[in-house]
Motif scaffolding. Structure first.
Motif, PDB file in Angstrom:
ATOM      1  N   ALA A 147       0.830  -1.217   0.000  1.00  0.00           N
ATOM      2  CA  ALA A 147       0.000   0.000   0.000  1.00  0.00           C
ATOM      3  C   ALA A 147       0.860   1.261   0.000  1.00  0.00           C
ATOM      4  N   HIS A 148       2.036   1.194   0.652  1.00  0.00           N
ATOM      5  CA  HIS A 148       2.849   2.403   0.809  1.00  0.00           C
ATOM      6  C   HIS A 148       3.814   2.647  -0.355  1.00  0.00           C
ATOM      7  N   THR A 149       3.915   1.698  -1.291  1.00  0.00           N
ATOM      8  CA  THR A 149       4.945   1.800  -2.334  1.00  0.00           C
ATOM      9  C   THR A 149       4.765   3.035  -3.214  1.00  0.00           C
ATOM     10  N   ILE A 150       5.871   3.765  -3.381  1.00  0.00           N
ATOM     11  CA  ILE A 150       5.877   4.905  -4.314  1.00  0.00           C
ATOM     12  C   ILE A 150       6.357   4.381  -5.664  1.00  0.00           C
ATOM     13  N   LEU A 151       5.608   4.711  -6.704  1.00  0.00           N
ATOM     14  CA  LEU A 151       5.910   4.228  -8.049  1.00  0.00           C
ATOM     15  C   LEU A 151       6.435   5.411  -8.860  1.00  0.00           C
ATOM     16  N   THR A 152       7.608   5.235  -9.501  1.00  0.00           N
ATOM     17  CA  THR A 152       8.161   6.348 -10.292  1.00  0.00           C
ATOM     18  C   THR A 152       8.669   5.831 -11.631  1.00  0.00           C
ATOM     19  N   SER A 153       8.853   6.763 -12.557  1.00  0.00           N
ATOM     20  CA  SER A 153       9.408   6.409 -13.858  1.00  0.00           C
ATOM     21  C   SER A 153      10.590   7.319 -14.152  1.00  0.00           C
ATOM     22  N   ASN A 154      11.625   6.720 -14.730  1.00  0.00           N
ATOM     23  CA  ASN A 154      12.801   7.491 -15.165  1.00  0.00           C
ATOM     24  C   ASN A 154      12.581   8.021 -16.588  1.00  0.00           C
ATOM     25  N   THR A 155      11.342   8.045 -17.051  1.00  0.00           N
ATOM     26  CA  THR A 155      11.097   8.512 -18.416  1.00  0.00           C
ATOM     27  C   THR A 155      11.709   9.886 -18.652  1.00  0.00           C
ATOM     28  N   SER A 156      12.240  10.084 -19.862  1.00  0.00           N
ATOM     29  CA  SER A 156      12.857  11.369 -20.178  1.00  0.00           C
ATOM     30  C   SER A 156      11.858  12.317 -20.815  1.00  0.00           C
TER      31      SER A 156
END
Ligand code: CAA
Length: 291
Positions: A110-119
């Motif tokens: 539930a606590h996971t932060i999701l990110t993308s290294n997209t440019s």
């Protein structure tokens, strides 16, 4: 919230650099790729790049060994589910990123932060297709990751402050500098850098200069560490073209039209260093201009 465990999706050029700096800063890293060969190559490269830092007296041999020990690898994407922070650094194609997020979502804590290294892909659009737009943001490193000081942090329209603050703390712990960017096509660095590279390709296309004179001009005349064509080869010409297309489509302004010569190189499969040929030919001992 405090981030301790970081999952990284993709062991390529960016993913292995991100694993390197995170492990060196003391985070436990789980590095995922669909290919075991890519994971093996990434671990060997991380060790080589850490070794380079030891040789230059930047880090100790003990720090190198500890960093390597903190990185685990897996071909099973869903094992990243319990991590505190996930950084997706897979191929720069929206459909691939969507597939990755779709597969991950049922397994996330539930606590996971999701990110993308997209440019350059819209963070708001990527976030909208997940179950946690408020815990989603852009975490954009520069290449080569162990050397470049900047990380762009991009908030989507729904990103909440605790998520931003947690990511900013990670950047601070890396000893790097965060730049906060709004979610518009290509953010800050590539919004400025890619039109410059594209203009260098137009300068070549129109015969104003050749590869050598264009790169020397910008190195010696503007104090850039690499000429724009050399840098384009380093980034990957397919990536440069993809980012120009994002700018052109997203901002609907002809000033961002990709140079036909850039398209031609990409269509030839001459993508720069990774394919050993781009504006330079890297197959011999020294790079030779291809124009
Ligand atoms: N890992 C660890 N250290 C590395 C490294 C790596 N992968 N690559 C280089 N280094 C270190 C070297 O050990 C060396 O360290 P010291 O200064 O402590 O001696 C330093 O970096 C310089 O390396 P070199 O002497 O081998 O080479 P150089 O002086 O020619 O510099 C460079 C290489 C740092 C890449 C430099 O040419 C440069 O800054 N180029 C521009 C890079 C750039 O603009 N990157 C941004 C690309 S845009 C982007 O990434 C965004 C996007 O979305 C497309």
């Amino acid at each position: 919230m405090e981030i301790k465990q970081i999952g990284i999706v993709g062991a390529g050029q960016m993913g292995n650099g991100i694993a390197h700096v995170m492990a060196l800063a003391g985070y436990d890293v789980l590095l995922n790729d669909i290919s075991q060969d890519a994971l093996n190559a990434a671990m060997a490269l991380i060790d080589k790049n850490l070794e380079r830092q030891v040789a230059r007296g930047k880090i100790t041999a003990e720090a190198q060994a500890k960093a390597i020990a903190r990185i685990k690898t897996t071909q099973v994407l869903t094992e990243l589910g319990p991590m505190d922070l996930i950084i997706e650094a897979a191929t720069e194609r929206e459909s691939i990123k969507e597939q990755i997020f779709d597969a991950l979502i049922p397994h996330l804590a539930a606590h996971t932060i999701l990110t993308s290294n997209t440019s350059s892909i819209s963070i708001t659009r990527l976030a909208s297709r997940t179950d946690r737009p408020e815990k989603f943001m852009g975490f954009h490193f520069m290449n080569p990751v162990p050397v470049m000081q900047l990380v762009e942090l991009i908030r989507g329209i729904a990103t909440d402050e605790p998520t931003y603050a947690a990511c900013k703390q990670v950047v601070d712990n890396l000893g790097k500098t965060a730049a906060s960017a709004e979610d518009f096509p290509a953010f800050i660095v590539n919004r400025i850098l890619m039109p410059m590279i594209n203009e260098a390709v137009y300068t070549l296309y129109e015969g104003v200069g050749n590869v050598q004179s264009i790169d020397s001009s910008m190195k010696l005349g503007a104090n850039h560490p690499m000429g724009p064509l050399e840098l384009a080869d380093f980034i990957g010409l397919d990536t440069c073209l993809a980012i120009m297309n994002v700018l052109h489509d997203g901002l609907a302004d002809t000033k961002y039209r990709p140079c036909p010569l850039l398209t031609k190189y990409v269509e030839a499969g001459w993508l720069g260093r990774k394919t050993q040929r781009g504006f330079y030919d890297y197959r011999g001992d020294v790079p030779v201009p291809t124009r």
